[in-house]
Design an enzyme around this catalytic site. Sequence first.
Site, short mmCIF file in Angstrom:
data_model
loop_
_atom_site.label_atom_id
_atom_site.label_comp_id
_atom_site.label_asym_id
_atom_site.label_seq_id
_atom_site.Cartn_x
_atom_site.Cartn_y
_atom_site.Cartn_z
N ILE A 102 3.15 -1.99 -0.21
CA ILE A 102 3.81 -1.05 0.16
C ILE A 102 2.75 -0.14 1.19
O ILE A 102 1.67 -0.54 1.11
CB ILE A 102 4.13 0.01 -0.92
CG1 ILE A 102 4.68 1.16 -0.75
CG2 ILE A 102 2.93 0.09 -2.03
CD1 ILE A 102 5.32 1.91 -1.83
N CYS A 103 3.27 0.55 2.02
CA CYS A 103 2.31 1.55 2.89
C CYS A 103 1.91 0.81 4.11
O CYS A 103 2.46 -0.08 4.87
CB CYS A 103 1.60 2.25 2.18
SG CYS A 103 0.77 3.86 3.15
N ALA A 104 0.65 0.74 4.36
CA ALA A 104 -0.14 0.12 5.44
C ALA A 104 -0.54 -1.14 4.83
O ALA A 104 -0.78 -2.31 5.78
CB ALA A 104 -1.41 0.72 5.63
N ALA A 151 7.62 -2.06 1.48
CA ALA A 151 8.05 -0.49 1.40
C ALA A 151 7.13 0.34 2.17
O ALA A 151 6.03 -0.08 2.70
CB ALA A 151 8.25 0.11 -0.12
#
Length: 184
Positions: A102-104, A151
């Site tokens: 998720i994210c970076a 995500a």
Amino acid sequence: MTPNVLVVLAEGFEEIEAITPIDVLRRAGLRLMTVGLAGRTATGAHGIPLTADHAWNEVANSTPDVLVLPGGMPGSKNLGDHPGLKQMAERIAAGNGCLAAICAAPAFTYAAWGLLSGRSATCYPGCETQFPADVTYKSDTVVQDGRFITAKGPGVALEFSLRLVEHLCGREAATQLRAQMQSE
């Protein structure tokens, strides 16, 4: 068989992206362990320390069924720079396990390691510039391409976690868990 899930905590991880999947996946009855990449304690991007179940050296040679990588900075970069974690992810991919980030983290780990080659994925807005040309960026909040689940960021941590439950335990289990969490 209940899958073994490993959530990796690197210094500078995004707290909500770690704690939400840990909580939700344990509520779903999955066997989940946390591991600190640099020791048993890792401090998140917002200064919140977490004590992991294990330090990296205790699990380095294992091959869990599911690997979950929280994002955040510099957490995602710390994950991506760890050669042992890359080797574990490659073993999981070769064994048809599930890789989630998720994210970076999708950009700085799985994509950077070539594991998202030919697949669709998402990440924190702006980090898609780190995707190699052979990764298709989707702007959706959660993208599942087979056994790879990615995500966007902290705001979708619950959606990401429930998608993992759906993938690992079935849609009915995810629906029931969502309903239980809303009525508690």
